[in-house]
Design an enzyme around this catalytic site. Structure first.
Site, PDB file in Angstrom:
ATOM      1  N   ASN A 153       0.818  -1.138  -0.304  1.00  0.00           N
ATOM      2  CA  ASN A 153       0.216  -0.069   0.147  1.00  0.00           C
ATOM      3  C   ASN A 153       0.799   1.671   0.247  1.00  0.00           C
ATOM      4  OD1 ASN A 153      -3.158  -0.271   0.152  1.00  0.00           O
ATOM      5  ND2 ASN A 153      -2.716  -2.050   1.582  1.00  0.00           N
ATOM      6  N   HIS A 184      -7.964  -0.677   6.339  1.00  0.00           N
ATOM      7  CA  HIS A 184      -8.749  -1.660   6.820  1.00  0.00           C
ATOM      8  C   HIS A 184      -9.027  -2.679   5.879  1.00  0.00           C
ATOM      9  CE1 HIS A 184      -9.831  -4.040  10.408  1.00  0.00           C
ATOM     10  NE2 HIS A 184     -10.854  -4.266  10.015  1.00  0.00           N
TER      11      HIS A 184
HETATM   12  C1  GRF Z   1      -3.472  -4.449   3.660  1.00  0.00           C
HETATM   13  O1  GRF Z   1      -4.110  -5.702   3.537  1.00  0.00           O
HETATM   14  C2  GRF Z   1      -3.777  -3.946   5.138  1.00  0.00           C
HETATM   15  O2  GRF Z   1      -5.140  -3.499   4.856  1.00  0.00           O
HETATM   16  C3  GRF Z   1      -3.957  -4.459   6.731  1.00  0.00           C
HETATM   17  O3  GRF Z   1      -2.530  -4.882   6.050  1.00  0.00           O
HETATM   18  C4  GRF Z   1      -1.914  -5.231   4.818  1.00  0.00           C
HETATM   19  C5  GRF Z   1      -0.396  -4.588   4.369  1.00  0.00           C
HETATM   20  O4  GRF Z   1      -0.319  -4.860   3.827  1.00  0.00           O
HETATM   21  N1  GRF Z   1      -3.777  -3.542   7.395  1.00  0.00           N
HETATM   22  P1  GRF Z   1       0.746  -3.663   2.492  1.00  0.00           P
HETATM   23  O5  GRF Z   1       1.902  -4.151   4.071  1.00  0.00           O
HETATM   24  O6  GRF Z   1       0.364  -2.973   2.580  1.00  0.00           O
HETATM   25  O7  GRF Z   1       1.433  -5.220   1.263  1.00  0.00           O
END
Ligand code: GRF
Length: 198
Positions: free
Chosen positions: A16, A111
């Site tokens: 992300n 989330h």
């Molecule tokens: C994502 O699914 C986010 O919604 C959750 O943790 C995961 C993290 O993924 N809180 P990344 O580290 O961004 O790949």
């Protein structure tokens, strides 16, 4: 044009964070100023450095659960970076009300559920157990209550026959990478109108 400064907090791989950083170019109203982690070995720190974004970490483990002490340390690189906005992106430490209040109205989180459904962990397994026909993800403002603040965006995905928590998580993560940048672009321009995808 003065760009809004964005600090991104990660605990893991940072997919992300990468989507956010890669989106902050051209006429985007914001630019990344720091990627910060509670894990010195977080893959997200490497990916951020590869993109030329300053990085820092504060390992939470030596604080042995003393959240206030950990957060006091976490504030140092944050205050030094002077962010206008903080994005929690797979940051897995629960923040105290005291910490959250210092960034009131300018801290976002993503989330992996359609809040207010499934606050907390294991959201994909819980949606499957409940027999839901749709699932998704939410970007919200962070408040003292976990996974509870005003919703700034949601993306919906279908739950399909044969889905496992991992298959569903992958389908949701694809939408997270579209939703979070879209919300940040709007939020950084001062617009809190929710972004709705899917
Ligand atoms: C994502 O699914 C986010 O919604 C959750 O943790 C995961 C993290 O993924 N809180 P990344 O580290 O961004 O790949």
């Amino acid at each position: 044009m003065t760009h809004k400064r964005v600090a991104i907090l990660v605990s893991g791989g940072g997919s992300n964070m990468v989507a956010l950083v890669d989106s902050m170019t051209g006429d985007h109203p914001a630019r990344p100023c720091l990627v910060l982690s509670n894990d010195p070995k977080a893959g997200g720190l490497v990916k951020a450095a590869e993109r030329g974004v300053p990085t820092a970490f504060v390992d939470h483990r030596p604080f042995k659960g003393d959240r206030a002490a950990f957060e006091a340390e976490l504030m140092k690189p944050l205050l030094a970076a002077e962010p206008d906005i903080i994005c929690l992106a797979g940051f897995m430490r629960v923040l105290t009300a005291g910490f959250v209040s210092q960034w009131n109205g300018r801290m976002l989180n993503i989330h992996p559920s359609l809040l207010p459904k499934y606050k907390g962990l294991h959201t994909h397994a819980r949606a499957l157990e409940a027999g839901d026909s749709e699932h998704g993800c939410t970007v919200h403002e962070v408040t003292a209550e976990l996974d509870d603040g005003p919703i700034l965006g949601q993306a919906r995905v279908p739950v399909l026959p044969g889905d496992t928590p991992d298959i569903l998580a992958a389908r949701v993560l694809e939408q997270e990478h579209k939703l979070y940048p879209a919300v940040l672009r709007r939020f950084a321009a001062g617009d809190r109108t929710p972004v709705l995808l899917g």
